[in-house]
Structures are given as C-alpha cells and as structure tokens.
Design a protein around this motif. Sequence first.
Motif, PDB file in Angstrom:
ATOM      1  N   THR A 132       0.974  -1.330  -0.087  1.00 45.03           N
ATOM      2  CA  THR A 132       0.093   0.004   0.203  1.00 45.03           C
ATOM      3  C   THR A 132       1.001   1.205  -0.074  1.00 45.03           C
ATOM      4  OG1 THR A 132      -0.085  -0.248   2.400  1.00 45.03           O
ATOM      5  CG2 THR A 132      -2.005  -0.982   1.191  1.00 45.03           C
ATOM      6  N   ASN A 133       1.998   1.055  -0.361  1.00 49.17           N
ATOM      7  CA  ASN A 133       3.226   2.303  -0.584  1.00 49.17           C
ATOM      8  C   ASN A 133       3.232   2.924   0.726  1.00 49.17           C
ATOM      9  OD1 ASN A 133       3.499   2.079  -3.443  1.00 49.17           O
ATOM     10  ND2 ASN A 133       1.382   2.981  -3.772  1.00 49.17           N
ATOM     11  N   LYS A 134       3.643   2.160   1.963  1.00 47.45           N
ATOM     12  CA  LYS A 134       4.060   2.980   3.128  1.00 47.45           C
ATOM     13  C   LYS A 134       5.230   2.233   3.368  1.00 47.45           C
ATOM     14  CE  LYS A 134      -0.692   3.038   5.110  1.00 47.45           C
ATOM     15  NZ  LYS A 134      -1.524   2.751   6.129  1.00 47.45           N
ATOM     16  N   THR A 135       6.139   3.077   4.049  1.00 47.99           N
ATOM     17  CA  THR A 135       7.554   2.773   4.320  1.00 47.99           C
ATOM     18  C   THR A 135       7.633   1.788   5.090  1.00 47.99           C
ATOM     19  OG1 THR A 135       7.977   5.167   4.213  1.00 47.99           O
ATOM     20  CG2 THR A 135       9.682   3.625   5.419  1.00 47.99           C
ATOM     21  N   THR A 136       8.565   0.617   4.620  1.00 53.57           N
ATOM     22  CA  THR A 136       8.809  -0.548   5.427  1.00 53.57           C
ATOM     23  C   THR A 136      10.000  -0.403   6.410  1.00 53.57           C
ATOM     24  OG1 THR A 136      10.308  -1.455   3.686  1.00 53.57           O
ATOM     25  CG2 THR A 136       7.708  -2.129   3.705  1.00 53.57           C
ATOM     26  N   PHE A 137      10.900   0.369   6.141  1.00 53.80           N
ATOM     27  CA  PHE A 137      12.108   0.432   6.989  1.00 53.80           C
ATOM     28  C   PHE A 137      12.885   1.978   6.900  1.00 53.80           C
ATOM     29  CE2 PHE A 137      14.126  -0.910   3.077  1.00 53.80           C
ATOM     30  CZ  PHE A 137      15.127  -0.096   2.929  1.00 53.80           C
ATOM     31  N   ILE A 138      13.544   2.170   8.144  1.00 53.13           N
ATOM     32  CA  ILE A 138      14.114   3.422   8.128  1.00 53.13           C
ATOM     33  C   ILE A 138      15.515   3.096   8.598  1.00 53.13           C
ATOM     34  CG2 ILE A 138      12.224   5.198   8.485  1.00 53.13           C
ATOM     35  CD1 ILE A 138      13.178   4.867  11.439  1.00 53.13           C
ATOM     36  N   THR A 139      16.425   3.897   8.269  1.00 51.57           N
ATOM     37  CA  THR A 139      18.080   3.720   8.667  1.00 51.57           C
ATOM     38  C   THR A 139      18.349   5.168   9.448  1.00 51.57           C
ATOM     39  OG1 THR A 139      18.743   4.722   6.651  1.00 51.57           O
ATOM     40  CG2 THR A 139      18.652   2.243   6.820  1.00 51.57           C
ATOM     41  N   LEU A 140      19.038   4.837  10.612  1.00 54.03           N
ATOM     42  CA  LEU A 140      19.835   5.675  11.331  1.00 54.03           C
ATOM     43  C   LEU A 140      21.270   5.640  11.270  1.00 54.03           C
ATOM     44  CD1 LEU A 140      17.695   5.858  14.490  1.00 54.03           C
ATOM     45  CD2 LEU A 140      17.771   7.654  12.754  1.00 54.03           C
ATOM     46  N   SER A 141      21.890   6.563  10.662  1.00 59.55           N
ATOM     47  CA  SER A 141      23.241   6.525  10.639  1.00 59.55           C
ATOM     48  C   SER A 141      23.833   7.049  11.860  1.00 59.55           C
ATOM     49  CB  SER A 141      24.051   7.641   9.405  1.00 59.55           C
ATOM     50  OG  SER A 141      23.484   8.883   9.751  1.00 59.55           O
ATOM     51  N   VAL A 142      25.283   6.427  11.748  1.00 53.90           N
ATOM     52  CA  VAL A 142      26.077   6.911  12.907  1.00 53.90           C
ATOM     53  C   VAL A 142      26.169   8.429  13.236  1.00 53.90           C
ATOM     54  CG1 VAL A 142      28.297   6.615  14.239  1.00 53.90           C
ATOM     55  CG2 VAL A 142      27.395   4.843  13.050  1.00 53.90           C
ATOM     56  N   ASP A 143      26.102   9.262  12.366  1.00 59.27           N
ATOM     57  CA  ASP A 143      26.158  10.552  12.499  1.00 59.27           C
ATOM     58  C   ASP A 143      24.906  11.182  12.996  1.00 59.27           C
ATOM     59  OD1 ASP A 143      28.734  10.711  11.290  1.00 59.27           O
ATOM     60  OD2 ASP A 143      28.056  11.080   9.209  1.00 59.27           O
ATOM     61  N   ASP A 144      23.775  10.602  12.698  1.00 58.52           N
ATOM     62  CA  ASP A 144      22.444  10.788  12.894  1.00 58.52           C
ATOM     63  C   ASP A 144      22.305  10.686  14.596  1.00 58.52           C
ATOM     64  OD1 ASP A 144      21.573  11.888  10.607  1.00 58.52           O
ATOM     65  OD2 ASP A 144      20.625  10.048  10.153  1.00 58.52           O
ATOM     66  N   ILE A 145      22.985   9.473  15.142  1.00 56.77           N
ATOM     67  CA  ILE A 145      23.111   9.241  16.229  1.00 56.77           C
ATOM     68  C   ILE A 145      23.848  10.200  17.419  1.00 56.77           C
ATOM     69  CG2 ILE A 145      23.564   7.329  17.896  1.00 56.77           C
ATOM     70  CD1 ILE A 145      22.615   5.156  15.800  1.00 56.77           C
ATOM     71  N   GLU A 146      25.187  10.372  16.754  1.00 58.46           N
ATOM     72  CA  GLU A 146      26.082  11.344  17.423  1.00 58.46           C
ATOM     73  C   GLU A 146      25.652  12.618  17.596  1.00 58.46           C
ATOM     74  OE1 GLU A 146      29.504  10.922  15.361  1.00 58.46           O
ATOM     75  OE2 GLU A 146      30.447   9.002  16.099  1.00 58.46           O
TER      76      GLU A 146
END
Length: 622
Positions: free
Chosen positions: A603-617
């Motif tokens: 149904t065109n909804k996002t299945t996953f997301i990513t968090l980079s190390v830079d985003d976490i820092e």
Amino acid sequence: MSDIIQLLPDHVANQIAAGEVVQRPASVVKELLENAIDANASEIKLILKDAGKTLVQVIDNGKGMSVTDARLSFERHATSKIRSAEDLFQLHTKGFRGEALASIAAIAHVELKTKQDRDELGTHILIEGSTVKSQEVVVTPKGTSVSVKNLFFNIPARRNFLKSNTVELRHVSDEFHRVALAHPNIGFSMYHNGSELFSLQSSNYRQRVVNVFGTKTNEKLVPVEEETEVLKVSGFVGKPEFSKKTKSEQFFFVNHRFVKSPYLNHAINAAFEGLLKEGYHPSYFLNLTVDPKTIDINIHPTKTEIKFDDEHTLYAILRSSVKHSLGQFNIAPVLDFESNTNLDTPYDYKDKAGKTPTIEVDSTFNPFANERTVAPSSIRHGQQRQYTKAPAANWESLYVGLESKGNKVQNDFAEVTFESHPETASIFKTEDVEQEKTTYQLRQKYIVSTIKSGMLIIDQNRAHQRILYENLLKQLTSKEATTQQLLFPINIGFSIADVQIIKQLQSDLEFAGFEFSEVKEEQVIITGVPVGVPESEVSIVLEQLISDVENDVPDQNFSASDLLAKSMAKSLAIKTGQTLNSEEQEHILNSLFACKEPSVSPTNKTTFITLSVDDIEKKFMS
C-alpha cells in the motif's frame, strides 16, 4: 469600473447543486427510493443497468402526482413537505429540500411517468439536461416510474471519476440495504442487467435483516429493546463471536432515516468493551426514535449526518441498553450479588425431606492384633467369618551388621562416582551465536538490526506484507499455487452481494490456491486452501478481500490478481504485538531485501528506516 457579478443561469446552478447531491449512481438510487417511500408506496422496484451508469429506474405503487405537480417536481426548491422554516423541526418524511429531481435532471436524461388513483390517464415527461423535451398524457398504472439514463452525459469529467461496475454496484446495494432495513413494512426488489438480486417481502424487522444479509444472520442477532422519555431503542446487535474486521454491518436509523454517527458508534463499542478481539467491529441494526424537535437533519445535502440536542444522554442510554441485552441473553458475564448459587436447591430435591446420613464403625477392629478377629463385613451381614492376620516379617535381620561397618559405609559414600553421558564436542558454537546476534525486537512491532553505516529499523507487519505480496503475485501470474486439501470442507455464510463478488473473483482465487466445491446464493463451500493459510484465517481472508473490492478500485488500474495478492498479504501478515524469535527476525530481514521493492509495503507505506552513526552522534552533541 463595469459590473462583474451576475446571476448564474438555471442549468448551471442545477449542475452545481448536482455536484453536492449526486456523486454517483447510488446517490440517485437513494433520492428516488426515498421519494417512493414518501409517496406511501407498499411495493418498490429498482432496476439497474451497468451499475446505474446507463439506467436507474424506480417504480412504485404510491399515490402518484397530478399534471401540475409532475411538472413542478423538477423545479429547484419545489417541495410538498414544508411550508416554513419551523417545519424543518417537525419532519416525518425523507426528502424535503426540493433539490433532488432538479439536480438529477440537470446531469442526465430523465423520464417520468405518474398517475393518481382517481385519474384515468397519467403524465409522461422527458427532460434532458434541465430542458423539458416533451410533456404528454399516457396510459400508465397507478404510482410513479422515474428512469434516469446516461448519468453525467453532459459532464464527462464527473463520469470518468466513476469506479468499476463492481464498486458502483456495491455502493448502490448499500443504499438499497439502508432504505430497505429502515422500512421492513414495504416490499422491495432489485434487478441488475436483467437478473434479480433481491426480492424482499413485507415482514418484521428481524426477518428483513435475515433476508438482506443471509439466513445464517439469524443465529447472530441479540435483541435490544429500551424505552425512555428521551429515546426509544429497538433492533439487534450481533454476538461478539460473529464480529467482523469491516464495518459493513453497522446501521443506525433515527426516525426511520439512516444516519452516520461516530459518537453513537463509540457508545456501541463501549458496550462491547472486553468482548471483541482487537481490530474487530460489532454488528448492529438499531432503530432510534426521538422527538423531531430535538434533532437537526439539515446539516448535510445527503442528510446522512445529524445533530442531537443532548448527545450525552443518548450515549449513556444506548450504551446501557446494549450492555443490558448482552447480559440478559448471557452473551456477556453478569454479576448478581443478591444470590448464591451454591445455596440453591436442585429441582429434583425441592419437595423431598432432608435425610441424616448414618455411619457404621467396627469398634473391635485392630490392625495390629495377631489373634483372630471378626470381619466387619461379617457383622454387617450377620455371618461369623474369621480371618488371621499374617505375622510381620523379621525386618530386624535386614540391619544386622550395619552398626559395626558404619565407618566403612561413610568412606564408601565419599568415593561414590556417578555415571554420565560422554561429552561430545558440538560442531556449532552456541555461545558465539548468542554473542553474534544482530537483530532485536522492539515493542513487538519493530525489528532492529545493525548495519555498517548505523542502525536499521523495520516495521515487521509492513515488511511481511511486502514479502507475502510478491510471493502471492508470482503464484497468481504463473498460476502455480499449491493447494492444501482440507479433511473437512469449510462452509462460510455470506450475504447475497458478497457472494456475487466472490463469484467474480473465483477464477483468481483458484489460481491463488483456493478450491471451491460449491458457491451458492448465501454460502461458499471450500475444500482446499493455499499452503500456509490456516483454516481459521480463511473467512478473514475472504472478508478482507470483499472489503477491498468494495472500496474504490479504479477501472483503469483494476487488476484482480494484484488486488487479491494485496488483500491476502494484509490478512496473513505478522501483526503488531506478535513476538518473533531470532530466526524469524533474520528470516524477515533477509526475505525483505530479496524483494524487488523492499522499501515500501503493497500500500506504498515505508517498511524500514535507517539511522546513521552521524544521526545518532548528533543526538549526543547537545
């Protein structure tokens, strides 16, 4: 500066009004059926072609119209129901705005035949796009027949927005059900492309519900009856075990008019609290009778929304009435603090006198005596039987010599060794596997995994939908689905309209792995299901499929295989709240990224997301 404001021509004004009143063929059906009811008809016939796009005809045996009334009925704001604004709060009829026929005539070819009982001849009027083409006398039976042909013929853009015949017919059926359920004392019949879909005779309310939704509905109904000074409630609610994932069997009728009220719907859900599984909705067919002065039904052109003077009181009465019925018929548990069932006397012992139990004891019995004694059974039967107790075994000899060897026994026990299985080295390093675990489940909804650039968070339900969707679509297109034969056939009851949808999709369902032995008027018998589909989920899968077909499937993008794959994936996917072990988490992770489109669900909804190390820092920089 020249004047720029001008009055709109009547035909343009009618087309604008038609945009509010007439949205699809179902809107025409609703208005014409309500007009027939206001004409005191006892038999109403609905005839359709191409789901109403080509023809919508309503024939009734009501009181008919005179020549003048027949002509005036197509004028804007012409009505026989009200004379002043105060009449809006004393309404006992359906149509009162005087816009329906004028709006319909503005965007279709309309043919009207009508005759009153006292007249010998009737009136025949032809109108095309608000223009009267002809008006003449005609021989016609008592009552009125209105034919609406070529809907939106002069507004092609609106016609292009109509859905497929399957979807439009479903909307027409819904309107037909709403009107038929509100008036069980009137006979209704419905025909589509020459075939009869419904033939409803005048009956009581329970029989009308059963005739519309199938004979198996009878066992699901729980009566609701309550009358107060403010509100009178009558009708039925469905038993909790027959609840559905869709809201297709939820009907409120206020003064015999179908209305939509989320607030009152919440009252029903509150009454069913604790009785329904998550994601399921109760069925109800409730008639509410209130004083017309306390409601306003003129807040929407389609008159499906309503305002109440005292909603809170109605909410409390409705919730209590439904809850009382569920308890009265042993649907919901009821606590009675005034009686103790343990103290109730069984019916068989109601007239019998109490009897004191007797106990017989043999006072001469001694189990340790060696002499001959008289058996109690002999005393009881008047016989002199005797028995001799066997002397005890010489048990002291078993312990001779143990005292002298006490020290040796202790030493022996100090050196005792136990047999054990030989240790064999495992080829799998279980400890290392635990240390190398890379996936975790968060709140039984998300799967968290580490990647080189940071962290990956997957929605387990949407991801599994994508995996199932692509697998099912592959089976449907290649027609190589595997069927699992059932030991006992599954018999599922559906309404007449639902069975029609299943018939249309039967070939695609068979390609998906379903096997039907019979598809009757109100039931479906299934002898085989796709591999991986539990028997308990079969009815859920089919109900979800029917619901998806009902809701907005465009003609140009309609694909039965795609729709079926999406619907089955939605029904069979892992739900939020389901615990997954490490292997299952890894399987979903690997299977998702083996898909062609892993980033979105069907149904065109996002299945996953990513968090980079830079985003976490960055989160720790503040």
